[in-house]
Design a protein around this motif. Structure first.
Motif, mmCIF file in Angstrom:
data_model
loop_
_atom_site.group_PDB
_atom_site.id
_atom_site.type_symbol
_atom_site.label_atom_id
_atom_site.label_comp_id
_atom_site.label_asym_id
_atom_site.label_seq_id
_atom_site.Cartn_x
_atom_site.Cartn_y
_atom_site.Cartn_z
ATOM 1 N N SER A 181 52.036 -18.908 -0.174
ATOM 2 C CA SER A 181 52.576 -17.895 0.735
ATOM 3 C C SER A 181 53.075 -16.686 -0.038
ATOM 4 O O SER A 181 53.471 -16.786 -1.211
ATOM 5 C CB SER A 181 53.704 -18.477 1.578
ATOM 6 O OG SER A 181 54.853 -18.695 0.787
ATOM 7 N N PRO A 200 45.711 -11.600 3.051
ATOM 8 C CA PRO A 200 46.525 -12.722 3.547
ATOM 9 C C PRO A 200 46.000 -13.283 4.864
ATOM 10 O O PRO A 200 45.448 -12.555 5.678
ATOM 11 C CB PRO A 200 47.894 -12.070 3.753
ATOM 12 C CG PRO A 200 47.556 -10.646 4.132
ATOM 13 C CD PRO A 200 46.340 -10.301 3.329
ATOM 14 N N LYS A 203 47.447 -15.053 8.129
ATOM 15 C CA LYS A 203 48.729 -15.284 8.786
ATOM 16 C C LYS A 203 48.748 -16.661 9.407
ATOM 17 O O LYS A 203 47.856 -17.045 10.151
ATOM 18 C CB LYS A 203 48.980 -14.221 9.858
ATOM 19 C CG LYS A 203 50.400 -14.252 10.405
ATOM 20 C CD LYS A 203 50.675 -13.073 11.319
ATOM 21 C CE LYS A 203 52.114 -13.112 11.820
ATOM 22 N NZ LYS A 203 52.422 -11.977 12.727
ATOM 23 N N GLN A 204 49.771 -17.431 9.085
ATOM 24 C CA GLN A 204 49.957 -18.773 9.630
ATOM 25 C C GLN A 204 51.410 -18.887 10.053
ATOM 26 O O GLN A 204 52.287 -19.138 9.233
ATOM 27 C CB GLN A 204 49.602 -19.838 8.583
ATOM 28 C CG GLN A 204 49.788 -21.280 9.046
ATOM 29 C CD GLN A 204 48.787 -21.665 10.115
ATOM 30 O OE1 GLN A 204 47.794 -20.988 10.320
ATOM 31 N NE2 GLN A 204 49.043 -22.759 10.812
ATOM 32 N N VAL A 207 54.802 -17.544 10.551
ATOM 33 C CA VAL A 207 55.465 -16.388 9.943
ATOM 34 C C VAL A 207 55.001 -16.171 8.502
ATOM 35 O O VAL A 207 55.362 -15.174 7.877
ATOM 36 C CB VAL A 207 57.003 -16.566 9.968
ATOM 37 C CG1 VAL A 207 57.496 -16.637 11.393
ATOM 38 C CG2 VAL A 207 57.422 -17.818 9.189
ATOM 39 N N GLN A 231 52.323 -15.593 5.304
ATOM 40 C CA GLN A 231 51.083 -14.921 4.930
ATOM 41 C C GLN A 231 50.548 -15.624 3.691
ATOM 42 O O GLN A 231 51.190 -15.601 2.638
ATOM 43 C CB GLN A 231 51.331 -13.438 4.641
ATOM 44 C CG GLN A 231 51.829 -12.659 5.841
ATOM 45 C CD GLN A 231 52.008 -11.187 5.524
ATOM 46 O OE1 GLN A 231 51.054 -10.489 5.171
ATOM 47 N NE2 GLN A 231 53.239 -10.710 5.625
ATOM 48 N N THR A 254 45.461 -24.045 9.483
ATOM 49 C CA THR A 254 44.734 -22.818 9.179
ATOM 50 C C THR A 254 43.318 -22.816 9.751
ATOM 51 O O THR A 254 42.739 -21.746 9.961
ATOM 52 C CB THR A 254 44.669 -22.606 7.660
ATOM 53 O OG1 THR A 254 44.164 -23.799 7.028
ATOM 54 C CG2 THR A 254 46.050 -22.311 7.092
ATOM 55 N N LYS A 304 42.403 -20.672 13.050
ATOM 56 C CA LYS A 304 42.004 -19.268 13.011
ATOM 57 C C LYS A 304 40.492 -19.112 13.077
ATOM 58 O O LYS A 304 39.978 -18.086 13.522
ATOM 59 C CB LYS A 304 42.511 -18.610 11.722
ATOM 60 C CG LYS A 304 44.024 -18.611 11.571
ATOM 61 C CD LYS A 304 44.671 -17.624 12.509
ATOM 62 C CE LYS A 304 46.170 -17.553 12.255
ATOM 63 N NZ LYS A 304 46.839 -16.610 13.179
#
Length: 261
Positions: free
Chosen positions: A21, A58, A60-61, A63, A65, A107, A110
């Motif tokens: 992150s 990045p 996003k997951q 909050v 990155q 993840t 996404k």
């Protein structure tokens, strides 16, 4: 020994498919005074790694990155694998598109839309349409349904063999044989494509077991689609003429020939 910017790529690589992150990167490689924003040197180093392709992100997951090393982390392929695994674990139970999406977490979520397209295109799964809803089966289960486990309502014998167990004789029914009757019925109902299997059987004069065998084969080949009843008010004879498949509570009572004007 304090981490230096030269250690950034090894650290992201070590994080593997979990990624690292931005918050952890800033905490480990930024100065304490600039831990919240990150130092300009850190931002430049991270941007350089992304431009070179050694790192991507990045992503996003929540909050967070996340950054990943080249070839690591989620992708269309990993999402496709997760989708195929989820569908395979459901066995003969159909999974709706919303239900399937709920099973793909983390993840990979996404990449769900493209992963689903990849799984369908690679024929790892089969997409079935009922009205506006879509359902999914693993290809091996679908092969069983549409290749071997079809049964008629009166438990007719396997169409490829005669009643005495000898190989069936005579010409094999083809889709081209049915098209004149299908087109006539379609025209009679104002061009509406979904023709009742009962009407097709009567108009063509073909035996139910032969018609069912052909429609199942053509469904598997993708040239036709068969559809279950959407009402309980159909006459008994139309329900009996439908195709019953293991795992489906209602018979498939209509057929649509694809690419028919």
């Amino acid at each position: 020994m304090a981490a230096t910017l030269d250690d950034l790529l090894p650290a992201i690589t070590k994080a593997g498919d979990q990624g690292l992150s931005l918050a952890k990167i800033k905490a480990a490689f930024g100065s304490k005074a600039a831990a919240k924003k990150g130092s300009p040197e850190l931002r430049d180093k991270l941007a350089t790694l992304v431009r070179s392709g050694d790192v991507w992100g990045p992503l996003k997951q929540g909050v967070a990155q996340l950054y990943f090393a080249r070839g690591r982390g989620p992708s269309i392929e990993t999402a496709s694998h997760a989708i195929v695994t989820a569908i395979g674990s459901s066995g003969v139970k159909l999974i709706s598109k919303p239900g399937l999406e709920k099973k793909i977490t983390g993840t990979n979520k996404k990449f769900f839309p493209d992963g689903l397209k990849h799984a369908i295109a690679s024929q790892a799964i089969v997409e079935l349409t009922c009205g506006s809803s879509k359902y999914y089966l693993h290809r091996n289960v679908a092969a069983d349904y549409f290749g071997f486990e079809a049964t008629t309502s009166d438990q007719a014998p396997t169409p490829s063999r005669a009643r005495d167990g000898a190989p069936a004789s005579g010409p094999t029914l083809t889709l081209e044989d049915l098209l004149p009757a299908y087109r006539h019925l379609k025209a009679e109902q104002g061009g509406f494509s979904a023709v009742k299997i009962f009407d097709l059987m009567k108009a063509s004069g073909e035996a139910k077991e032969d018609l069912h065998r052909l429609l199942i084969e053509e469904t598997r080949a993708g040239r036709v689609t068969i559809h279950p009843t959407t009402t309980v008010d159909l006459p008994r004879e139309e329900m009996d003429a439908g195709i019953r498949l293991a795992g489906f509570p209602e018979p498939f009572v209509t057929v649509v020939v694809k690419n028919e004007p």
